[in-house]
Design a protein around this motif. Structure first.
Motif, PDB file in Angstrom:
ATOM      1  N   CYS A  16       0.839  -1.200   0.000  1.00  0.00           N
ATOM      2  CA  CYS A  16       0.000   0.000   0.000  1.00  0.00           C
ATOM      3  C   CYS A  16       0.876   1.253   0.000  1.00  0.00           C
ATOM      4  O   CYS A  16       1.991   1.253   0.514  1.00  0.00           O
ATOM      5  CB  CYS A  16      -0.933  -0.007   1.211  1.00  0.00           C
ATOM      6  SG  CYS A  16      -0.092   0.016   2.809  1.00  0.00           S
TER       7      CYS A  16
ATOM      8  N   CYS B  60      -0.073   4.164   1.408  1.00  0.00           N
ATOM      9  CA  CYS B  60      -0.368   5.061   2.527  1.00  0.00           C
ATOM     10  C   CYS B  60       0.868   5.220   3.407  1.00  0.00           C
ATOM     11  O   CYS B  60       1.587   4.255   3.689  1.00  0.00           O
ATOM     12  CB  CYS B  60      -1.545   4.537   3.352  1.00  0.00           C
ATOM     13  SG  CYS B  60      -1.301   2.900   4.062  1.00  0.00           S
ATOM     14  N   GLY B  61       1.131   6.432   3.804  1.00  0.00           N
ATOM     15  CA  GLY B  61       2.277   6.704   4.666  1.00  0.00           C
ATOM     16  C   GLY B  61       3.528   7.101   3.917  1.00  0.00           C
ATOM     17  O   GLY B  61       4.508   7.533   4.542  1.00  0.00           O
TER      18      GLY B  61
ATOM     19  N   LEU C  22      -0.738  11.340   6.132  1.00  0.00           N
ATOM     20  CA  LEU C  22      -1.356  10.059   6.425  1.00  0.00           C
ATOM     21  C   LEU C  22      -0.284   9.034   6.771  1.00  0.00           C
ATOM     22  O   LEU C  22       0.679   8.851   6.027  1.00  0.00           O
ATOM     23  CB  LEU C  22      -2.168   9.556   5.231  1.00  0.00           C
ATOM     24  CG  LEU C  22      -2.877   8.203   5.412  1.00  0.00           C
ATOM     25  CD1 LEU C  22      -3.919   8.296   6.515  1.00  0.00           C
ATOM     26  CD2 LEU C  22      -3.523   7.755   4.109  1.00  0.00           C
ATOM     27  N   GLN C  23      -0.439   8.401   7.924  1.00  0.00           N
ATOM     28  CA  GLN C  23       0.508   7.379   8.360  1.00  0.00           C
ATOM     29  C   GLN C  23      -0.097   5.997   8.162  1.00  0.00           C
ATOM     30  O   GLN C  23      -1.283   5.794   8.426  1.00  0.00           O
ATOM     31  CB  GLN C  23       0.878   7.573   9.838  1.00  0.00           C
ATOM     32  CG  GLN C  23       1.966   6.618  10.328  1.00  0.00           C
ATOM     33  CD  GLN C  23       2.310   6.878  11.791  1.00  0.00           C
ATOM     34  OE1 GLN C  23       1.546   7.515  12.513  1.00  0.00           O
ATOM     35  NE2 GLN C  23       3.455   6.391  12.226  1.00  0.00           N
ATOM     36  N   CYS C  24       0.702   5.064   7.718  1.00  0.00           N
ATOM     37  CA  CYS C  24       0.223   3.701   7.509  1.00  0.00           C
ATOM     38  C   CYS C  24      -0.064   3.058   8.854  1.00  0.00           C
ATOM     39  O   CYS C  24       0.798   3.007   9.738  1.00  0.00           O
ATOM     40  CB  CYS C  24       1.264   2.886   6.740  1.00  0.00           C
ATOM     41  SG  CYS C  24       0.749   1.180   6.423  1.00  0.00           S
ATOM     42  N   LYS C  25      -1.279   2.553   9.028  1.00  0.00           N
ATOM     43  CA  LYS C  25      -1.662   1.922  10.290  1.00  0.00           C
ATOM     44  C   LYS C  25      -1.184   0.476  10.373  1.00  0.00           C
ATOM     45  O   LYS C  25      -1.121  -0.092  11.458  1.00  0.00           O
ATOM     46  CB  LYS C  25      -3.178   1.980  10.450  1.00  0.00           C
ATOM     47  CG  LYS C  25      -3.726   3.394  10.545  1.00  0.00           C
ATOM     48  CD  LYS C  25      -5.240   3.400  10.702  1.00  0.00           C
ATOM     49  CE  LYS C  25      -5.783   4.821  10.781  1.00  0.00           C
ATOM     50  NZ  LYS C  25      -7.262   4.831  10.910  1.00  0.00           N
ATOM     51  N   LEU C  26      -0.857  -0.106   9.218  1.00  0.00           N
ATOM     52  CA  LEU C  26      -0.396  -1.485   9.213  1.00  0.00           C
ATOM     53  C   LEU C  26       1.109  -1.575   9.455  1.00  0.00           C
ATOM     54  O   LEU C  26       1.574  -2.376  10.264  1.00  0.00           O
ATOM     55  CB  LEU C  26      -0.745  -2.142   7.875  1.00  0.00           C
ATOM     56  CG  LEU C  26      -0.401  -3.621   7.737  1.00  0.00           C
ATOM     57  CD1 LEU C  26      -1.173  -4.454   8.747  1.00  0.00           C
ATOM     58  CD2 LEU C  26      -0.691  -4.099   6.312  1.00  0.00           C
TER      59      LEU C  26
ATOM     60  N   PRO D  81       3.719   1.277  10.313  1.00  0.00           N
ATOM     61  CA  PRO D  81       4.086   2.686  10.533  1.00  0.00           C
ATOM     62  C   PRO D  81       5.548   2.980  10.194  1.00  0.00           C
ATOM     63  O   PRO D  81       5.905   4.118   9.911  1.00  0.00           O
ATOM     64  CB  PRO D  81       3.826   2.887  12.035  1.00  0.00           C
ATOM     65  CG  PRO D  81       2.912   1.768  12.427  1.00  0.00           C
ATOM     66  CD  PRO D  81       3.256   0.621  11.547  1.00  0.00           C
ATOM     67  N   GLU D  82       6.411   1.958  10.231  1.00  0.00           N
ATOM     68  CA  GLU D  82       7.841   2.183  10.011  1.00  0.00           C
ATOM     69  C   GLU D  82       8.215   2.165   8.525  1.00  0.00           C
ATOM     70  O   GLU D  82       9.391   2.181   8.174  1.00  0.00           O
ATOM     71  CB  GLU D  82       8.667   1.117  10.733  1.00  0.00           C
ATOM     72  CG  GLU D  82       8.530  -0.310  10.199  1.00  0.00           C
ATOM     73  CD  GLU D  82       7.269  -1.020  10.657  1.00  0.00           C
ATOM     74  OE1 GLU D  82       7.096  -2.190  10.305  1.00  0.00           O
ATOM     75  OE2 GLU D  82       6.474  -0.377  11.378  1.00  0.00           O
ATOM     76  N   LYS D  83       7.249   2.133   7.638  1.00  0.00           N
ATOM     77  CA  LYS D  83       7.522   2.095   6.209  1.00  0.00           C
ATOM     78  C   LYS D  83       8.313   3.322   5.750  1.00  0.00           C
ATOM     79  O   LYS D  83       8.183   4.400   6.313  1.00  0.00           O
ATOM     80  CB  LYS D  83       6.214   2.032   5.408  1.00  0.00           C
ATOM     81  CG  LYS D  83       5.666   0.637   5.252  1.00  0.00           C
ATOM     82  CD  LYS D  83       4.657   0.545   4.138  1.00  0.00           C
ATOM     83  CE  LYS D  83       3.691   1.683   4.114  1.00  0.00           C
ATOM     84  NZ  LYS D  83       2.649   1.488   3.087  1.00  0.00           N
TER      85      LYS D  83
END
Length: 337
Positions: A9, A11-12, A19-23, A25-27
Motif C-alpha cells: 500500500c 499510505c504513509g 497520512l501514516q500507515c496503520k499497518l 508505521p515504520e515504512k
C-alpha cells in the motif's frame, strides 16, 4: 488470479502528506517494490485497452503473464494459445526476450501452440549458443579431469590384472588408493558433481528454437529449472527468483483461493453443531431461537420509537437475557427414569 508479488500500500509514503500507515508505521517514504504498469491505469495487453473493452466486439480470453503479471488477449500473443486445460502458465513475448534463458527450456518443456508452421525458418531462429572463453576453459578443465580419470582407470585395470609383482608393489598400490579415497570421499565427490552440474548449459549446448511469441507451460515446469549457483545468480540479476518458488505458481494461488472460499462459506453455527451430540444440539438450537426472538423484539422497540441503539442498551439486553436464563434453569426439575 493474483496481484503483484511485491505490491504494498502507498499510505504513509510521499504520495500522502499527512497520512501514516496503520499497518506498517515504520515504512519508508517510497515503496521501491511497487511497479506501476499500465494495469494500474486500467489498460492491459500490448494493445493498451481497458477490460472489458466497450469497443472490442471480438470475444477473446485474456491470459496473465506470470513474469510481468500483465493481462493479454489470446490473439495478441503471437501464437494461438493451446486449449485452456492443456497449459497452466504463460510467459509473454516481452518477458521471453527478457528471460532469454527460457527458450532453451521451451524446446523441452513448453506446451506447443496451435499455430501451424511450414518450416523452421518461418517459425523462428535456430540457436546454438557459442561457449564463452570461461566456458571453454571449464570444458578444457573438465576434459583434463576426464583424461586424468581415464588414466587412473587404466592404471587400476592394470592393478587388477594378474601380476607376478612382489608384495611391496601391492602395498604401494593399496596405500595409493587409501590416500586417494581419504582425499576425495565418495559423498564429497557426489556433492561436488551435483552442485557443478548445470541443466541450462546442457540445454544451451544443443540446438533450440527461438520465436517471437509467447510460450505456454505445463503445471510442473518450474521444478525442472536449474538451481545451480550460476543460474540462481542469473535469476537474481533478472529479478525472477520467484520462478523457482513452487508456492508462486498459478495452481498454488488457485488452490489457496479455493480453500479460502470454502472457509468463508462454512457456517460457524453448523460447525459447532456438528461437533456436539444430539442432546447438546437440541439445547443449542433452542437457546439460539430464544436469543433471536427476544433480541428481535427488543430492537423493534427502538425502531418503532425512532431512537438510536447504544452500547449500554445492548449490554443491558444481554444482562437481562442471562438473568432470565438462570431463572429458567433453576426452576427446571429433573426426574430419573
Amino acid at each position: 488470479v493474483f496481484l503483484s508479488r511485491n505490491f504494498r500500500c502507498d499510505c504513509g509514503n510521499s504520495k500522502f502528506k499527512n497520512l501514516q500507515c496503520k499497518l506498517l508505521p515504520e515504512k519508508g517514504k517510497v515503496n521501491s517494490g511497487n511497479k506501476y504498469n499500465d494495469n494500474f491505469y486500467g489498460l492491459y495487453c500490448t494493445c493498451k485497452r481497458p477490460y472489458p473493452d466497450p469497443e472490442d466486439e471480438i470475444p477473446d480470453e485474456m491470459i496473465q503473464c506470470i513474469v510481468c503479471e500483465d493481462w493479454f488477449h489470446g490473439r495478441h500473443l503471437g501464437a494461438v494459445p493451446p486449449e485452456s486445460g492443456d497449459f497452466h502458465e504463460m510467459v509473454c513475448q516481452a518477458c521471453m526476450n527478457h528471460c532469454h534463458f527460457l527458450w532453451a527450456y521451451a524446446s523441452q518443456l513448453a506446451v506447443p501452440a496451435l499455430t501451424k508452421v511450414n518450416s523452421l525458418e518461418d517459425e523462428g531462429i535456430v540457436l546454438k549458443v557459442e561457449e564463452s572463453e570461461e566456458q571453454k576453459k571449464e570444458i578444457k578443465k573438465e576434459s583434463g579431469v576426464e583424461h586424468q580419470e581415464t588414466k587412473e582407470e587404466k592404471q587400476m585395470e592394470q592393478f587388477n590384472e594378474p601380476s607376478t609383482s612382489s608384495g611391496s608393489d601391492f602395498l604401494n598400490i593399496y596405500g595409493y588408493c587409501s590416500k586417494f579415497l581419504q582425499k576425495f570421499p565418495v559423498e564429497t565427490a557426489k556433492t561436488i558433481s551435483e552442485s557443478s552440474f548445470c541443466k541450462l548449459k546442457e540445454l544451451q549446448s544443443k540446438q533450440f528454437l527461438k520465436k517471437d511469441t509467447a510460450t505456454f507451460w505445463p503445471s510442473n515446469w518450474r521444478s525442472k529449472l536449474c538451481t545451480c549457483e550460476d543460474c540462481l545468480k542469473m535469476y537474481s540479476e533478472l529479478e525472477v527468483q520467484f520462478l523457482t518458488d513452487e508456492c508462486d505458481t498459478v495452481l498454488a494461488y488457485e488452490n489457496k483461493g479455493t480453500n479460502d472460499q470454502e472457509t468463508e462459506r462454512r457456517d460457524p453455527l453448523m460447525d459447532t453443531l456438528n461437533s456436539m451430540n444430539r442432546v447438546q444440539q437440541v439445547e443449542l438450537i433452542c437457546e439460539y431461537n430464544d436469543l433471536k426472538t427476544e433480541l428481535t423484539d427488543y430492537l423493534r422497540r427502538f425502531a418503532d420509537e425512532g431512537t438510536v441503539v447504544k452500547r449500554e442498551d445492548i449490554q443491558h439486553f444481554f444482562e437481562e437475557f442471562q438473568s432470565r436464563k438462570r431463572q429458567r434453569t433453576n426452576r427446571m426439575q429433573y426426574y430419573c427414569s
